[in-house]
Design a protein around this motif. Structure first.
Motif, PDB file in Angstrom:
ATOM      1  N   SER A 142     -80.294  11.692  16.620  1.00 43.16           N
ATOM      2  CA  SER A 142     -78.904  11.792  16.716  1.00 43.16           C
ATOM      3  C   SER A 142     -78.711  10.419  15.598  1.00 43.16           C
ATOM      4  O   SER A 142     -79.319   9.236  15.885  1.00 43.16           O
ATOM      5  CB  SER A 142     -78.059  11.351  17.893  1.00 43.16           C
ATOM      6  N   THR A 143     -77.749  10.567  14.746  1.00 46.59           N
ATOM      7  CA  THR A 143     -77.163   9.441  13.729  1.00 46.59           C
ATOM      8  C   THR A 143     -75.843   9.545  13.935  1.00 46.59           C
ATOM      9  O   THR A 143     -75.126  10.463  13.482  1.00 46.59           O
ATOM     10  CB  THR A 143     -77.674   9.628  12.394  1.00 46.59           C
ATOM     11  N   LEU A 144     -75.098   8.252  13.886  1.00 42.56           N
ATOM     12  CA  LEU A 144     -73.737   8.219  13.907  1.00 42.56           C
ATOM     13  C   LEU A 144     -73.661   7.215  12.891  1.00 42.56           C
ATOM     14  O   LEU A 144     -73.930   6.188  12.817  1.00 42.56           O
ATOM     15  CB  LEU A 144     -73.450   7.605  15.392  1.00 42.56           C
ATOM     16  N   ASN A 145     -72.816   7.788  11.690  1.00 43.15           N
ATOM     17  CA  ASN A 145     -72.378   6.957  10.509  1.00 43.15           C
ATOM     18  C   ASN A 145     -71.157   6.293  10.723  1.00 43.15           C
ATOM     19  O   ASN A 145     -69.947   7.030  10.993  1.00 43.15           O
ATOM     20  CB  ASN A 145     -72.246   8.079   9.266  1.00 43.15           C
ATOM     21  N   LYS A 146     -71.142   4.998  11.110  1.00 40.16           N
ATOM     22  CA  LYS A 146     -69.782   4.382  11.426  1.00 40.16           C
ATOM     23  C   LYS A 146     -68.709   4.390  10.354  1.00 40.16           C
ATOM     24  O   LYS A 146     -67.612   4.042  10.590  1.00 40.16           O
ATOM     25  CB  LYS A 146     -70.143   3.151  11.865  1.00 40.16           C
ATOM     26  N   LEU A 147     -68.916   4.506   9.062  1.00 39.23           N
ATOM     27  CA  LEU A 147     -68.472   4.655   7.961  1.00 39.23           C
ATOM     28  C   LEU A 147     -67.322   5.812   8.174  1.00 39.23           C
ATOM     29  O   LEU A 147     -66.037   5.482   7.743  1.00 39.23           O
ATOM     30  CB  LEU A 147     -69.012   4.392   6.755  1.00 39.23           C
ATOM     31  N   ASN A 148     -67.720   6.829   8.231  1.00 41.76           N
ATOM     32  CA  ASN A 148     -66.979   7.938   8.331  1.00 41.76           C
ATOM     33  C   ASN A 148     -67.084   8.775   9.513  1.00 41.76           C
ATOM     34  O   ASN A 148     -66.405   9.856   9.790  1.00 41.76           O
ATOM     35  CB  ASN A 148     -67.111   9.003   7.053  1.00 41.76           C
ATOM     36  N   ASP A 149     -67.438   8.073  10.466  1.00 42.91           N
ATOM     37  CA  ASP A 149     -67.574   8.522  11.824  1.00 42.91           C
ATOM     38  C   ASP A 149     -67.989  10.109  12.081  1.00 42.91           C
ATOM     39  O   ASP A 149     -67.156  10.731  12.635  1.00 42.91           O
ATOM     40  CB  ASP A 149     -65.962   8.537  12.237  1.00 42.91           C
ATOM     41  N   THR A 150     -69.266  10.368  11.381  1.00 40.28           N
ATOM     42  CA  THR A 150     -69.698  11.514  11.655  1.00 40.28           C
ATOM     43  C   THR A 150     -71.054  11.590  12.165  1.00 40.28           C
ATOM     44  O   THR A 150     -71.854  10.362  12.352  1.00 40.28           O
ATOM     45  CB  THR A 150     -69.990  12.409   9.894  1.00 40.28           C
ATOM     46  N   LEU A 151     -71.198  12.515  13.069  1.00 36.78           N
ATOM     47  CA  LEU A 151     -72.529  12.739  13.997  1.00 36.78           C
ATOM     48  C   LEU A 151     -73.531  13.566  13.305  1.00 36.78           C
ATOM     49  O   LEU A 151     -72.782  14.739  13.355  1.00 36.78           O
ATOM     50  CB  LEU A 151     -72.349  12.728  15.286  1.00 36.78           C
ATOM     51  N   THR A 152     -74.495  13.353  13.180  1.00 36.76           N
ATOM     52  CA  THR A 152     -75.501  14.398  12.761  1.00 36.76           C
ATOM     53  C   THR A 152     -76.565  14.410  13.928  1.00 36.76           C
ATOM     54  O   THR A 152     -77.070  13.407  14.718  1.00 36.76           O
ATOM     55  CB  THR A 152     -76.314  14.381  11.553  1.00 36.76           C
ATOM     56  N   ASP A 153     -77.195  15.616  14.483  1.00 36.92           N
ATOM     57  CA  ASP A 153     -78.338  15.523  15.329  1.00 36.92           C
ATOM     58  C   ASP A 153     -79.221  16.588  15.131  1.00 36.92           C
ATOM     59  O   ASP A 153     -78.858  17.680  14.472  1.00 36.92           O
ATOM     60  CB  ASP A 153     -77.626  15.597  17.026  1.00 36.92           C
ATOM     61  N   HIS A 154     -80.386  16.572  15.496  1.00 33.48           N
ATOM     62  CA  HIS A 154     -81.510  17.285  15.463  1.00 33.48           C
ATOM     63  C   HIS A 154     -82.411  17.521  16.875  1.00 33.48           C
ATOM     64  O   HIS A 154     -82.515  16.514  17.318  1.00 33.48           O
ATOM     65  CB  HIS A 154     -82.471  17.269  14.130  1.00 33.48           C
ATOM     66  N   GLN A 155     -82.638  18.770  17.378  1.00 35.42           N
ATOM     67  CA  GLN A 155     -83.233  18.755  18.509  1.00 35.42           C
ATOM     68  C   GLN A 155     -84.304  19.791  18.341  1.00 35.42           C
ATOM     69  O   GLN A 155     -84.287  21.114  17.715  1.00 35.42           O
ATOM     70  CB  GLN A 155     -82.354  19.101  19.765  1.00 35.42           C
ATOM     71  N   ARG A 156     -85.593  19.627  18.902  1.00 31.04           N
ATOM     72  CA  ARG A 156     -86.631  20.403  19.147  1.00 31.04           C
ATOM     73  C   ARG A 156     -87.113  20.503  20.611  1.00 31.04           C
ATOM     74  O   ARG A 156     -87.027  19.428  21.193  1.00 31.04           O
ATOM     75  CB  ARG A 156     -87.890  19.884  18.409  1.00 31.04           C
ATOM     76  N   GLU A 157     -87.475  21.637  21.147  1.00 31.54           N
ATOM     77  CA  GLU A 157     -87.454  21.672  22.348  1.00 31.54           C
ATOM     78  C   GLU A 157     -88.823  22.734  22.809  1.00 31.54           C
ATOM     79  O   GLU A 157     -88.773  23.884  21.907  1.00 31.54           O
ATOM     80  CB  GLU A 157     -86.407  22.173  23.249  1.00 31.54           C
ATOM     81  N   GLU A 158     -89.572  22.613  23.714  1.00 29.68           N
ATOM     82  CA  GLU A 158     -90.465  23.697  24.013  1.00 29.68           C
ATOM     83  C   GLU A 158     -90.720  23.699  25.499  1.00 29.68           C
ATOM     84  O   GLU A 158     -90.519  22.832  26.130  1.00 29.68           O
ATOM     85  CB  GLU A 158     -91.737  23.423  23.450  1.00 29.68           C
ATOM     86  N   ILE A 159     -90.663  25.063  26.197  1.00 33.09           N
ATOM     87  CA  ILE A 159     -91.107  25.069  27.541  1.00 33.09           C
ATOM     88  C   ILE A 159     -92.417  25.286  28.005  1.00 33.09           C
ATOM     89  O   ILE A 159     -93.059  26.377  27.173  1.00 33.09           O
ATOM     90  CB  ILE A 159     -90.200  26.259  27.996  1.00 33.09           C
TER      91      ILE A 159
END
Length: 144
Positions: free
Chosen positions: A92-109
């Protein structure tokens, strides 16, 4: 010329102070109860527990906050019977300048227990063992 050099030095100092990155890494081994909301009693009941091995890395600059979580989670029912293993990589990345959050998730069972568990505090050698184990599973995750 001297005042120009002072101006350039001051500008570089301001720029570098904004780029100063503070990074923290935590390698953890823990057990946590899993709770489920009961329809009848409207209370949370223990539905099992999970054993977790994780590496959490956070880094922060003046303008950005990043979190990277890599984990192996072995899930068990309330009687201690193995249920499943979840391999998780979340960024996850929070850009404090424009208050946007981007996230990426990988998962395996997976269908076999994969964590390492220590009842007490673990030492540096055990910490490195846990870290290598988590990275071994994360490196095998498919990329999206």
């Amino acid at each position: 010329m001297k005042s120009f050099m002072c101006l350039v030095s001051f500008t570089c100092l301001l720029y570098l102070s904004g780029c100063n990155t503070q990074t923290y890494e935590a390698v953890e081994v823990f057990q946590i109860d899993l709770l489920e909301l009961s329809d009848q009693s409207k209370a949370y009941d223990q539905s099992g527990y999970k054993i977790v091995n994780s590496i959490t890395t956070t880094s922060e600059t003046r303008n950005m906050l990043k979190a990277d979580i890599k984990a192996i989670e072995d899930h068990f029912d309330p009687n201690g019977n193995y249920v499943k293993t979840v391999i998780l990589h979340s960024k996850s990345t929070l850009n404090k300048l424009n208050d946007t959050l981007t996230d990426h998730q990988r998962e395996e069972i997976l269908d076999q227990p994969s964590t390492i568990f220590f009842e007490e505090e673990f030492n540096e050698a055990e910490r490195e063992l846990v870290k290598a184990r988590v990275m071994e599973f994360i490196d095998r995750l498919p990329t999206n």
